[in-house]
Design a protein around this motif. Structure first.
Motif, PDB file in Angstrom:
ATOM      1  N   SER A 147      -4.799   3.633  -1.875  1.00 48.85           N
ATOM      2  CA  SER A 147      -4.226   2.173  -1.998  1.00 48.85           C
ATOM      3  C   SER A 147      -4.452   1.473  -2.880  1.00 48.85           C
ATOM      4  CB  SER A 147      -4.887   1.703  -0.501  1.00 48.85           C
ATOM      5  OG  SER A 147      -4.695   2.303   0.884  1.00 48.85           O
ATOM      6  N   ARG A 148      -5.540   1.544  -3.472  1.00 53.58           N
ATOM      7  CA  ARG A 148      -5.811   0.797  -4.621  1.00 53.58           C
ATOM      8  C   ARG A 148      -4.660   1.026  -5.740  1.00 53.58           C
ATOM      9  NH1 ARG A 148     -10.160   3.186  -6.523  1.00 53.58           N
ATOM     10  NH2 ARG A 148     -11.388   1.951  -4.884  1.00 53.58           N
ATOM     11  N   ARG A 149      -4.387   2.215  -6.177  1.00 53.89           N
ATOM     12  CA  ARG A 149      -3.212   2.648  -7.008  1.00 53.89           C
ATOM     13  C   ARG A 149      -1.878   2.001  -6.562  1.00 53.89           C
ATOM     14  NH1 ARG A 149      -3.561   7.556  -6.363  1.00 53.89           N
ATOM     15  NH2 ARG A 149      -5.261   8.009  -7.824  1.00 53.89           N
ATOM     16  N   MET A 150      -1.419   2.059  -5.440  1.00 54.83           N
ATOM     17  CA  MET A 150      -0.070   1.591  -5.087  1.00 54.83           C
ATOM     18  C   MET A 150      -0.127   0.243  -4.902  1.00 54.83           C
ATOM     19  SD  MET A 150       1.725   4.288  -4.576  1.00 54.83           S
ATOM     20  CE  MET A 150       3.056   3.158  -4.173  1.00 54.83           C
ATOM     21  N   VAL A 151      -1.272  -0.623  -4.662  1.00 54.20           N
ATOM     22  CA  VAL A 151      -1.430  -2.075  -4.711  1.00 54.20           C
ATOM     23  C   VAL A 151      -1.028  -2.658  -5.814  1.00 54.20           C
ATOM     24  CG1 VAL A 151      -2.648  -4.052  -3.986  1.00 54.20           C
ATOM     25  CG2 VAL A 151      -2.485  -2.253  -2.323  1.00 54.20           C
ATOM     26  N   ILE A 211       0.191 -11.137  -2.218  1.00 58.84           N
ATOM     27  CA  ILE A 211      -0.400 -10.232  -2.634  1.00 58.84           C
ATOM     28  C   ILE A 211      -1.853 -10.134  -1.795  1.00 58.84           C
ATOM     29  CG2 ILE A 211      -1.461  -8.793  -4.425  1.00 58.84           C
ATOM     30  CD1 ILE A 211       0.669  -9.740  -6.298  1.00 58.84           C
ATOM     31  N   THR A 212      -2.165  -9.043  -1.121  1.00 61.76           N
ATOM     32  CA  THR A 212      -3.730  -8.936  -0.477  1.00 61.76           C
ATOM     33  C   THR A 212      -4.369  -7.703  -1.213  1.00 61.76           C
ATOM     34  OG1 THR A 212      -2.698  -7.238   1.197  1.00 61.76           O
ATOM     35  CG2 THR A 212      -2.816  -9.418   1.849  1.00 61.76           C
ATOM     36  N   TYR A 213      -5.704  -8.149  -1.478  1.00 59.83           N
ATOM     37  CA  TYR A 213      -6.651  -7.162  -2.242  1.00 59.83           C
ATOM     38  C   TYR A 213      -7.472  -6.497  -1.444  1.00 59.83           C
ATOM     39  CZ  TYR A 213     -10.162 -10.780  -1.559  1.00 59.83           C
ATOM     40  OH  TYR A 213     -11.084 -11.912  -0.748  1.00 59.83           O
ATOM     41  N   ALA A 214      -7.588  -6.694  -0.180  1.00 57.62           N
ATOM     42  CA  ALA A 214      -8.750  -5.852   0.611  1.00 57.62           C
ATOM     43  C   ALA A 214      -8.268  -4.390   0.537  1.00 57.62           C
ATOM     44  CB  ALA A 214      -8.619  -6.245   1.938  1.00 57.62           C
ATOM     45  N   PRO A 215      -6.968  -3.917   0.667  1.00 57.02           N
ATOM     46  CA  PRO A 215      -6.718  -2.564   0.691  1.00 57.02           C
ATOM     47  C   PRO A 215      -7.175  -1.809  -0.620  1.00 57.02           C
ATOM     48  CG  PRO A 215      -4.662  -3.764   1.280  1.00 57.02           C
ATOM     49  CD  PRO A 215      -5.670  -4.823   0.789  1.00 57.02           C
ATOM     50  N   CYS A 216      -7.247  -2.602  -1.897  1.00 60.75           N
ATOM     51  CA  CYS A 216      -7.717  -2.093  -3.078  1.00 60.75           C
ATOM     52  C   CYS A 216      -9.272  -1.520  -2.789  1.00 60.75           C
ATOM     53  CB  CYS A 216      -7.910  -3.032  -4.162  1.00 60.75           C
ATOM     54  SG  CYS A 216      -6.112  -3.350  -4.606  1.00 60.75           S
ATOM     55  N   LEU A 217      -9.902  -2.010  -1.973  1.00 58.43           N
ATOM     56  CA  LEU A 217     -11.481  -1.874  -1.581  1.00 58.43           C
ATOM     57  C   LEU A 217     -11.692  -0.626  -0.654  1.00 58.43           C
ATOM     58  CD1 LEU A 217     -12.567  -5.497  -1.366  1.00 58.43           C
ATOM     59  CD2 LEU A 217     -12.174  -4.166  -3.454  1.00 58.43           C
ATOM     60  N   ARG A 218     -10.644  -0.233  -0.067  1.00 59.25           N
ATOM     61  CA  ARG A 218     -10.689   0.853   1.119  1.00 59.25           C
ATOM     62  C   ARG A 218     -10.619   2.300   0.575  1.00 59.25           C
ATOM     63  NH1 ARG A 218      -6.961  -2.706   4.775  1.00 59.25           N
ATOM     64  NH2 ARG A 218      -8.425  -4.623   5.323  1.00 59.25           N
ATOM     65  N   ASP A 219      -9.905   2.463  -0.320  1.00 57.62           N
ATOM     66  CA  ASP A 219      -9.591   3.922  -0.821  1.00 57.62           C
ATOM     67  C   ASP A 219      -8.867   3.960  -2.052  1.00 57.62           C
ATOM     68  OD1 ASP A 219      -6.409   4.688  -0.262  1.00 57.62           O
ATOM     69  OD2 ASP A 219      -7.476   3.832   1.620  1.00 57.62           O
ATOM     70  N   THR A 269       0.757  -1.241  -0.165  1.00 52.95           N
ATOM     71  CA  THR A 269      -0.103   0.080  -0.019  1.00 52.95           C
ATOM     72  C   THR A 269       0.674   1.133  -0.209  1.00 52.95           C
ATOM     73  OG1 THR A 269      -0.266   0.079   2.363  1.00 52.95           O
ATOM     74  CG2 THR A 269      -1.930  -1.233   1.333  1.00 52.95           C
ATOM     75  N   GLU A 270       2.171   1.049   0.275  1.00 48.95           N
ATOM     76  CA  GLU A 270       3.141   2.411   0.104  1.00 48.95           C
ATOM     77  C   GLU A 270       4.125   2.031  -0.816  1.00 48.95           C
ATOM     78  OE1 GLU A 270       4.877   2.595   3.870  1.00 48.95           O
ATOM     79  OE2 GLU A 270       2.568   3.160   5.162  1.00 48.95           O
TER      80      GLU A 270
END
Length: 293
Positions: A159-163, A148-156, A124-125
């Motif tokens: 984070s989606r762009r960085m992941v 690779i975790t996908y939940a951060p993509c669903l939060r904001d 995410t960073e």
């Protein structure tokens, strides 16, 4: 399977965790892992604090083979953190052990270690360094997988762009191999079905076949690696010079000595000659016996 359901061992989340597990059963998952994250601040100094595995009393209705495993992930900022973490007897109580290195130096350090199963980078960073195939290859050669975790993509959106960007770099370096996809979910709405996760894998840079493998197969390899790590015993070998052996143990050296090729061939020829002589003598004795009769 989903090997990363995030839990907070310091909070009372029994009901929330059960709701997440219920949703995992609805989506057809058969194995999930409750992931406890240990910050590096709890692995330094004299007050080392590693929590015990969280026990959840959960029975899945309509899913006889549903399993709930315990996983622990440690954030590693210094090499001493990994030493304290991997040597702790509490860490050995968990089914799956993961490390999250911070910085390129710690990634190199972690890839040289054993006794753990997963490397989980904070995608995410910005990583702040380039992933090198020679570095990550040290870990994958030992059967350790990246996550690779996908939940951060669903939060904001940030984070989606960085992941997505970091995941594409990781997939490109490892050619889509030795990487599995998990949720990292901490609430039911962050879980997705298997087909949805495979489609997310295409967004992360996987090919279709490698995306399916990252969702359906790689988790089994992680569990196999963890089982082997937990069940395999350790031992040591002591070496000493021949001149230090007691005289009564000198026979051990001769018994363990590997014969030369010339000695093997000469012995085999000698056995062949002896067999021929024995056969001829045996035939002659039988002939004399028959004539006498």
């Amino acid at each position: 399977m989903d090997l990363n359901i995030a839990v907070d061992v310091y909070a009372d989340q029994q009901d929330l965790i059960k709701h997440v597990l219920d949703r995992a059963v609805e989506f057809g998952f058969e194995t999930v892992a409750l992931n406890t994250i240990v910050d590096s601040s709890k692995l330094s100094g004299k007050n080392i604090s590693i929590p015990e595995p969280k026990l959840i009393d959960f029975k899945a209705e309509g899913a006889k083979h549903f399993r709930v495993l315990n996983r622990i992930t440690a954030v590693i900022e210094e090499s001493i953190h990994s030493h304290h973490f991997l040597k702790s007897p509490i860490t050995k109580k968990y089914d799956i052990v993961a490390l999250q290195p911070v910085g390129e130096k710690m990634l190199q350090h972690v890839c040289s270690l054993t006794d753990f199963d997963i490397i989980s980078l904070n995608l995410t960073e910005s990583l702040g360094y380039n992933l090198k195939r020679t570095t990550v290859g040290l870990a994958t050669d030992k059967g350790i997988c990246f996550e690779i975790t996908y939940a951060p993509c669903l939060r904001d959106q940030t984070s989606r762009r960085m992941v997505i960007s970091n995941a594409q770099l990781l997939v490109d370096v490892l050619k889509g191999r030795h990487i599995f996809i998990s949720s990292g979910a901490c609430k039911p709405l962050e879980l997705r079905s298997v087909l949805d996760v495979i489609n997310l894998g295409l967004l992360f840079g996987f090919q279709k076949n490698t995306a399916e493998s990252a969702v359906r197969k790689l988790g089994k390899l992680v569990l196999k690696h963890a089982h082997t790590r937990n069940e395999t015993g350790c031992g040591y070998v002591s070496l000493t010079g021949i001149h230090k052996l007691p005289k009564q143990q000198g026979w051990i050296v001769h018994a363990c000595k590997v014969p030369k090729l010339s000695e093997i061939s000469s012995n085999s020829q000698k056995r062949t000659v002896d067999q021929v002589i024995y056969t001829e003598e045996d035939t002659a004795n039988k002939r004399v016996k028959m004539e006498n009769e």
